[in-house]
Design a protein around this motif. Structure first.
Motif, PDB file in Angstrom:
ATOM      1  N   LEU A 224      -5.671   2.232   5.892  1.00  0.00           N
ATOM      2  CA  LEU A 224      -5.766   0.875   5.544  1.00  0.00           C
ATOM      3  C   LEU A 224      -4.489   0.604   4.733  1.00  0.00           C
ATOM      4  CD1 LEU A 224      -9.086   1.719   5.884  1.00  0.00           C
ATOM      5  CD2 LEU A 224      -9.132  -0.630   5.501  1.00  0.00           C
ATOM      6  N   VAL A 225      -3.900  -0.747   4.619  1.00  0.00           N
ATOM      7  CA  VAL A 225      -3.132  -0.973   3.629  1.00  0.00           C
ATOM      8  C   VAL A 225      -3.831  -2.340   2.838  1.00  0.00           C
ATOM      9  CG1 VAL A 225      -0.830  -1.799   2.960  1.00  0.00           C
ATOM     10  CG2 VAL A 225      -1.091  -0.366   4.889  1.00  0.00           C
ATOM     11  N   GLU A 226      -3.925  -2.096   1.509  1.00  0.00           N
ATOM     12  CA  GLU A 226      -4.577  -3.145   0.913  1.00  0.00           C
ATOM     13  C   GLU A 226      -3.658  -3.965  -0.045  1.00  0.00           C
ATOM     14  OE1 GLU A 226      -8.290  -3.668  -2.536  1.00  0.00           O
ATOM     15  OE2 GLU A 226      -7.638  -1.648  -1.693  1.00  0.00           O
ATOM     16  N   ASP A 227      -3.660  -5.307  -0.120  1.00  0.00           N
ATOM     17  CA  ASP A 227      -2.989  -5.924  -1.079  1.00  0.00           C
ATOM     18  C   ASP A 227      -4.009  -6.360  -2.220  1.00  0.00           C
ATOM     19  OD1 ASP A 227      -1.729  -7.983  -2.549  1.00  0.00           O
ATOM     20  OD2 ASP A 227      -0.788  -8.801  -0.827  1.00  0.00           O
ATOM     21  N   THR A 228      -3.754  -5.726  -3.195  1.00  0.00           N
ATOM     22  CA  THR A 228      -4.846  -5.928  -4.449  1.00  0.00           C
ATOM     23  C   THR A 228      -4.790  -7.320  -5.104  1.00  0.00           C
ATOM     24  OG1 THR A 228      -3.181  -5.190  -5.916  1.00  0.00           O
ATOM     25  CG2 THR A 228      -4.546  -3.588  -4.971  1.00  0.00           C
ATOM     26  N   ARG A 229      -3.676  -7.978  -4.881  1.00  0.00           N
ATOM     27  CA  ARG A 229      -3.646  -9.399  -5.387  1.00  0.00           C
ATOM     28  C   ARG A 229      -4.617 -10.323  -4.586  1.00  0.00           C
ATOM     29  NH1 ARG A 229       2.565 -10.883  -3.631  1.00  0.00           N
ATOM     30  NH2 ARG A 229       1.511  -9.916  -1.844  1.00  0.00           N
ATOM     31  N   THR A 230      -4.810 -10.115  -3.304  1.00  0.00           N
ATOM     32  CA  THR A 230      -5.702 -10.963  -2.454  1.00  0.00           C
ATOM     33  C   THR A 230      -7.187 -10.203  -2.065  1.00  0.00           C
ATOM     34  OG1 THR A 230      -4.555 -10.678  -0.469  1.00  0.00           O
ATOM     35  CG2 THR A 230      -3.774 -12.181  -1.794  1.00  0.00           C
ATOM     36  N   GLY A 231      -6.798  -9.149  -1.933  1.00  0.00           N
ATOM     37  CA  GLY A 231      -8.010  -8.198  -1.250  1.00  0.00           C
ATOM     38  C   GLY A 231      -7.886  -8.172   0.275  1.00  0.00           C
ATOM     39  N   ARG A 232      -6.843  -8.547   0.806  1.00  0.00           N
ATOM     40  CA  ARG A 232      -6.483  -8.523   2.004  1.00  0.00           C
ATOM     41  C   ARG A 232      -6.114  -7.149   2.538  1.00  0.00           C
ATOM     42  NH1 ARG A 232      -1.378  -8.311   6.037  1.00  0.00           N
ATOM     43  NH2 ARG A 232      -1.913 -10.070   7.469  1.00  0.00           N
ATOM     44  N   MET A 233      -7.011  -6.719   3.630  1.00  0.00           N
ATOM     45  CA  MET A 233      -6.846  -5.345   4.275  1.00  0.00           C
ATOM     46  C   MET A 233      -6.030  -5.376   5.773  1.00  0.00           C
ATOM     47  SD  MET A 233     -10.138  -3.190   2.889  1.00  0.00           S
ATOM     48  CE  MET A 233     -10.509  -3.017   1.240  1.00  0.00           C
ATOM     49  N   LEU A 234      -5.226  -4.601   5.755  1.00  0.00           N
ATOM     50  CA  LEU A 234      -4.377  -4.262   7.410  1.00  0.00           C
ATOM     51  C   LEU A 234      -4.992  -2.987   7.754  1.00  0.00           C
ATOM     52  CD1 LEU A 234      -2.618  -5.547   9.712  1.00  0.00           C
ATOM     53  CD2 LEU A 234      -1.136  -3.918   8.603  1.00  0.00           C
ATOM     54  N   ALA A 235      -5.808  -2.630   8.680  1.00  0.00           N
ATOM     55  CA  ALA A 235      -6.104  -1.370   9.356  1.00  0.00           C
ATOM     56  C   ALA A 235      -5.573  -1.040  10.533  1.00  0.00           C
ATOM     57  CB  ALA A 235      -7.590  -1.218   9.548  1.00  0.00           C
ATOM     58  N   TRP A 236      -5.118   0.117  10.605  1.00  0.00           N
ATOM     59  CA  TRP A 236      -4.489   0.596  11.852  1.00  0.00           C
ATOM     60  C   TRP A 236      -5.142   1.637  12.353  1.00  0.00           C
ATOM     61  CZ3 TRP A 236      -2.747   5.589  11.477  1.00  0.00           C
ATOM     62  CH2 TRP A 236      -2.492   6.142  10.230  1.00  0.00           C
TER      63      TRP A 236
END
Length: 726
Positions: A224-236
């Motif tokens: 997963l890649v998490e953008d800590t500014r928004t909490g968004r997660m992209l999983a692969w």
């Protein structure tokens, strides 16, 4: 010096937008532009600034050819392939069949003759984009790497070295699913400031690579890649049963992800194309989830739900996914590959008595050498000495008479170096390199692309299933054979491994086609093949070989992020030395997954058997819900030594919680735990489903936003059911 990349935005460029109500993609293309994925987003996030994302956008097909390489930069990274930059978009096709939408982009490179069809697939209402490519060539061409699992813009306008985090899972034998979260800087990727001097970026990367036939023996094939500014997660997730590679890198003040199957650099792979033959890339799936205001635990639950539903969609369907039968297996802390009639009979009777539905005789049933069988296997004939008075067939009849369905363990891909089969099958039926068979730990590896290898295994399996009326096969694989096979022809070993992996899964599917209803369990040194491709074929998978019941909860609780709970075979090990709280602790570990009962159940007294019987009755009452559920982690993913662990499974308005207390005498851990319920409100009626003898205390706090649980012993566990509302 850096050469400018071709295809930067100009007034001839167009944008193609596609997706569904949850996930959208925008692709830039034109006569001077390789088709590029400018943005991938969840509609809950709001529309991104496409103009500002354009500069770092990467081609939808990232590919490099031998003799061509990269352009604009160099290094170990798998982006900026020269062939990828020359591809141009031709036809575009869209199709919808029920909830599934497909976009097909037809690409061509006039210079090399490379042609490709890039597939994007979405299924309502799952926020997961699945993608792969079919490649051909007008002439002979050799590929160094290829993927459609590439997305940029992950660190846009961020101080990305500190504001992006990567989640990755080490997957050690008997300690599987060890997730950790690190910032990019903590993993060694920094903004070194060279973009302002005309460079592409740092040339560095964060990489995860798996080599050999154990696809997940070091890392899960996902992250997963998490953008800590928004909490968004992209999983692969990379959907292969063999070698794979993934990397995060910086490029034009932004961050990209590239996930793929085998490569030339990492895996000795080569993709050979010709006018008469093509190549289909390893599929990659990307789940995109907006940050939840309730925090990362809630966002992680949304990722787990998305991946679970996606995996259920793409797998081979099997009745076992709905019935979830209780399996007793005689291996772990029981017979340990040393079965005899005398040792099996008490276990068979005990398994039937406590309520097991399948009984699996694990390794050793073919052994006439009293433990020396490791390098002699391959014929898979029942032992002539271990089972007097009726042979193996007599034991199987006893299993069936006691109301259970029989199963056997098998390690089909290996042939011992001392086996007669090693002398009768041709060299071409085995993995080879440099003119010699590859041997590992006294075994050869069959190459399932070869008809003689496949015919041998078909004969073995059909004989066993038909002779003994088997309902279950456990297929294990206990060697990692290295980079692959050159098949005696000089092909790239990584190519041989990839093709063998596909042929093996095809063979498993064909076995189930011939024997409808047969349940086949996948296993490889515990969870060393817990990959999405294997999970799409095997109805059930073993997740660990961990023998200490106290160490199993963190494995079981994290497993649902890697495979659906109804496919995760979890050991519930019991014996007569355990008190009732210890028995319940071990049994709770499997109740939100697949119960693989094991241990010396013949040593249980009447009271202990009642404890096991009660657990299996509770499981039968909820297993249909387990098969529909999606995972929840109220405390986050478990640490290996956490004193408290909580695993959740949500089925509509019911939330099931397995809670373990793993305190030590002097660790100072409290006996009471507060369990938050992100995005859910509990009513006051919290049921303790198992065990029912009491001793715990449960309270609903914060107007239903949390539970408080007190457990009575240092080693104890409970299974709860809570009615919840959003």
């Amino acid at each position: 010096m850096t050469v400018p990349l071709p295809g930067l935005e100009d007034n001839t460029e167009q944008r193609l937008e596609w997706g569904n109500d949850l996930v959208r993609v925008v692709i830039a293309h034109g006569p001077h532009t390789a088709p590029r994925l400018v943005a991938l987003w969840h509609t809950g996030e709001g529309r991104p600034d496409l103009g500002s994302l354009r500069r770092s956008a990467l081609p939808v097909l990232e590919v490099a050819a031998l003799g061509d390489g990269r352009t604009g930069t160099s290094g170990k990274r798998h982006v900026d392939g020269a062939a990828a930059q020359r591809m141009r978009l031709g036809d575009v096709e869209e199709e919808q069949a029920g909830p599934v939408r497909q976009l097909r982009l037809h690409l061509a490179d006039a210079e090399s003759g490379l042609r490709a069809t890039v597939h994007y697939e979405l299924a309502d209402p799952i926020p997961v984009l699945r993608t792969w490519a079919e490649l051909t060539s007008d002439g002979e061409l050799v590929l160094d790497h290829v993927t459609t699992g590439v997305v940029s813009g992950l660190g846009h306008a961020a101080c990305w070295e500190d504001e992006l985090a990567v989640w990755e899972a080490a997957n050690p034998w008997s300690g599987e699913f060890r997730w950790r979260r690190s910032t990019l800087a903590e993993r060694g990727l920094y903004d070194v400031g060279m973009v302002r001097f005309g460079q592409v970026g740092s040339k560095n990367r964060i990489s995860l690579t798996s080599t050999g036939a154990w696809s997940t023996s070091e890392h899960l094939a996902m992250g997963l890649v998490e953008d800590t500014r928004t909490g968004r997660m992209l999983a692969w997730q990379v959907e292969t049963s063999g070698a794979w590679h993934a990397e995060l890198g910086d490029r034009y003040d932004d961050v990209y992800l590239a996930a793929m199957g085998p490569t030339a650099h990492e895996h000795q792979w080569a993709g050979r194309l010709a006018a008469s033959s093509g190549f289909t890339s390893v599929p990659v799936s990307l789940a995109v989830v907006p940050g939840d205001a309730a925090g990362p635990e809630a966002t992680l639950g949304a990722v787990g739900a998305a991946l679970t539903e996606h995996r259920r969609r793409i797998r081979r369907q099997h009745l076992d996914h709905q019935t979830l039968p209780v399996v007793y297996n005689d291996f772990l802390n029981a017979l340990m590959s040393d079965p005899t009639t005398e040792r099996e009979l008490p276990l068979i009777d005990a398994a039937a008595d406590v309520g097991a539905e399948y009984y699996v005789i694990d390794a050793g049933w073919y052994d006439d050498e009293r433990g020396g069988w490791w390098d002699s296997v391959g014929e898979w004939e029942p032992s002539s000495t271990r089972f007097p008075d009726g042979g193996l067939g007599g034991l199987v009849d006893r299993i069936r008479t006691r109301g259970m369905r029989p199963g056997l363990w098998l390690e089909p891909e290996v042939v011992g170096v001392r086996s007669p089969v090693a002398r009768t099958l041709p060299d071409a039926a085995f993995f080879q390199r440099h003119g010699r068979r590859v041997a590992e730990w006294g075994r050869y590896q069959l190459d399932l692309r070869h008809p003689a290898a496949r015919e041998h295994l078909d004969t073995v399996v059909d004989r066993l299933v038909d002779t003994f009326g088997l309902a279950y096969l456990k297929l294990d694989h206990n060697i990692d054979i290295g980079p692959g096979t050159d098949a005696g022809t000089g092909e790239a070993p990584g190519t041989g491994l990839l093709e063998h992996g596909g042929a093996f899964l095809d063979w498993v599917g064909a076995v189930m086609d011939r024997h409808p209803g047969l349940v086949i369990e996948g296993c490889a040194a515990g969870g060393s093949r817990t990959d999405p491709a294997t999970g799409s074929v095997f109805p059930v998978q073993s997740v660990t070989d961990q023998q200490d019941y106290r160490a199993t909860p963190p494995i079981a609780a994290a497993a649902p992020l890697a495979l659906p709970p109804e496919q995760a075979g979890v050991w519930a090990c019991v014996d007569g030395t355990m008190d009732r709280e210890q028995l319940a602790f071990s049994l709770v570990t499997a109740l939100l997954a697949r119960v693989h009962l094991t241990g010396r159940i013949d040593t249980l007294d009447a009271g202990q058997r009642a404890v096991v019987r009660e657990a299996l009755a509770a499981y039968r009452a909820i297993r249909s819900a387990v098969g529909r559920s999606v995972p929840v982690w109220p405390l986050g993913l478990p640490g290996w030594r956490d004193p408290w662990i909580v695993q959740g499974a949500r089925d509509r308005d019911r939330l099931y919680l397995a809670v373990w207390r793993r305190g030590g005498q002097d660790d100072g851990a409290p006996d009471t735990l507060r369990v938050p319920l992100p995005c859910r409100l509990a009513d006051e009626n919290v049921e303790v489903l198992y065990p029912r003898w009491g001793g715990e205390a449960v309270a609903v706090l914060d107007d239903g936003r949390a539970l408080e649980l007190k457990l009575p012993a240092l080693t104890s566990a409970r299974l709860l059911r809570v009615r919840v509302a959003s």
